[in-house]
Design an enzyme around this catalytic site. Structure first.
Site, PDB file in Angstrom:
ATOM      1  N   SER A 106      16.997  63.576  26.625  1.00 22.05           N
ATOM      2  CA  SER A 106      17.015  62.233  26.048  1.00 22.05           C
ATOM      3  C   SER A 106      16.574  62.244  24.579  1.00 22.05           C
ATOM      4  O   SER A 106      15.914  63.170  24.110  1.00 22.05           O
ATOM      5  CB  SER A 106      16.107  61.298  26.841  1.00 22.05           C
ATOM      6  OG  SER A 106      16.528  61.261  28.186  1.00 22.05           O
TER       7      SER A 106
HETATM    8  N1  SAM Z   1      14.227  63.605  31.295  1.00 21.24           N
HETATM    9  C1  SAM Z   1      15.204  64.594  30.920  1.00 21.24           C
HETATM   10  C2  SAM Z   1      14.764  65.464  29.797  1.00 21.24           C
HETATM   11  O1  SAM Z   1      13.643  65.286  29.260  1.00 21.24           O
HETATM   12  O2  SAM Z   1      15.506  66.392  29.459  1.00 21.24           O
HETATM   13  C3  SAM Z   1      16.545  63.995  30.624  1.00 21.24           C
HETATM   14  C4  SAM Z   1      17.195  63.487  31.840  1.00 21.24           C
HETATM   15  S1  SAM Z   1      18.920  63.257  31.759  1.00 21.24           S
HETATM   16  C5  SAM Z   1      19.086  61.912  30.645  1.00 21.24           C
HETATM   17  C6  SAM Z   1      19.175  62.545  33.375  1.00 21.24           C
HETATM   18  C7  SAM Z   1      19.044  63.557  34.493  1.00 21.24           C
HETATM   19  O3  SAM Z   1      19.108  62.861  35.739  1.00 21.24           O
HETATM   20  C8  SAM Z   1      20.145  64.604  34.523  1.00 21.24           C
HETATM   21  O4  SAM Z   1      19.587  65.887  34.473  1.00 21.24           O
HETATM   22  C9  SAM Z   1      20.834  64.359  35.878  1.00 21.24           C
HETATM   23  O5  SAM Z   1      21.331  65.527  36.488  1.00 21.24           O
HETATM   24  C10 SAM Z   1      19.722  63.725  36.663  1.00 21.24           C
HETATM   25  N2  SAM Z   1      20.126  62.938  37.840  1.00 21.24           N
HETATM   26  C11 SAM Z   1      21.092  62.002  37.963  1.00 21.24           C
HETATM   27  N3  SAM Z   1      21.114  61.487  39.212  1.00 21.24           N
HETATM   28  C12 SAM Z   1      20.116  62.118  39.900  1.00 21.24           C
HETATM   29  C13 SAM Z   1      19.621  62.033  41.229  1.00 21.24           C
HETATM   30  N4  SAM Z   1      20.134  61.207  42.157  1.00 21.24           N
HETATM   31  N5  SAM Z   1      18.602  62.829  41.581  1.00 21.24           N
HETATM   32  C14 SAM Z   1      18.043  63.692  40.696  1.00 21.24           C
HETATM   33  N6  SAM Z   1      18.464  63.824  39.428  1.00 21.24           N
HETATM   34  C15 SAM Z   1      19.475  63.040  39.029  1.00 21.24           C
END
Ligand code: SAM
Length: 221
Positions: free
Chosen positions: A68
């Site tokens: 992010s």
């Molecule tokens: N917080 C992270 C960082 O500091 O790098 C960025 C997160 S990214 C914007 C969103 C993440 O949510 C992705 O890695 C995606 O694979 C994950 N994601 C989406 N749906 C999910 C779910 N149901 N369970 C777990 N992870 C999920």
């Protein structure tokens, strides 16, 4: 946490980013500023993105996902008002950078962070290990179900866009606990809710955010 040595070029870039985030009001809290100084974002981006690590932009990691934008991470972290010793659940580990920032602020507390992509869970674990962070547990699975084994949580952060907050997560939030999430369609509002003994109360709401979707059983269809 062991203090890690940061190269001068990155130290300058971190300071410049902090000035930008303060001027644009994405960063107002000294403790969050200290977390940004001590948790270097360049340790959480792929090598191909290193030169952009301190731009205020989301960057590609793997599996079409992103680390992010720094301003969004500082704002969400500030709204969550993390206290030493808390038990925290994060949905969407991605690179592990947000988890590491939470880990810095929570001190003796613990972070449980759920990621659905095995490649990203491994990437995050490796990044956290480089910084000798040992209070973040990365769990592979569907974060919309939460992680009841370690509940209740004082704070829950969802780092992917949902159309509504998954019910299991509200169930696993402690009384008076806070949950933050981007909620909406193609553009989302950042929403901060508190669980009181009687109801769920909205504390803050700010529009015009764009996150990758939260998928899964209680995620976007
Ligand atoms: N917080 C992270 C960082 O500091 O790098 C960025 C997160 S990214 C914007 C969103 C993440 O949510 C992705 O890695 C995606 O694979 C994950 N994601 C989406 N749906 C999910 C779910 N149901 N369970 C777990 N992870 C999920």
């Amino acid at each position: 946490m062991t203090k890690i040595k940061i190269e001068k070029k990155y130290r300058t870039a971190i300071n410049d980013l902090i000035i930008y985030l303060k001027n644009s009001k994405f960063l107002t809290d000294e403790k969050v500023e200290s977390a940004l100084q001590n948790i270097p974002r360049h340790e959480f981006v792929p090598e191909s993105e290193l030169e952009y690590a301190y731009d205020n932009e989301p960057l590609p990691i793997m599996k079409n996902q992103t680390i992010s934008q720094p301003g969004v991470v500082t704002r969400m972290t500030e709204w969550l008002d993390i206290k030493n010793g808390q038990n925290i659940l994060e949905i969407g580990t991605g690179s592990g950078w947000q988890s590491a920032i939470l880990s810095y602020l929570v001190g003796s507390g613990t972070i449980y962070s759920i990621e659905r992509h095995p490649e990203l869970a491994k990437f995050a674990q490796e990044n956290l290990k480089k910084l000798k962070i040992d209070n973040v547990h990365v769990i592979l699975g569907d974060g919309t179900l939460g992680y009841s084994q370690a509940s209740p949580y004082d704070r829950i952060i969802i780092t992917a866009a949902c159309t509504e907050i998954p019910l299991p997560l509200l169930d696993q939030l402690s009384e008076n606990g806070l949950i933050i999430a981007p909620v909406g369609g193609s553009s989302q509002s950042l929403v901060l809710l508190q669980k009181t003994p009687k109801e769920i109360v909205e504390i803050k709401n700010q529009s015009k955010y764009v996150f990758v979707p939260l998928v899964g059983k209680f995620g976007k269809k």
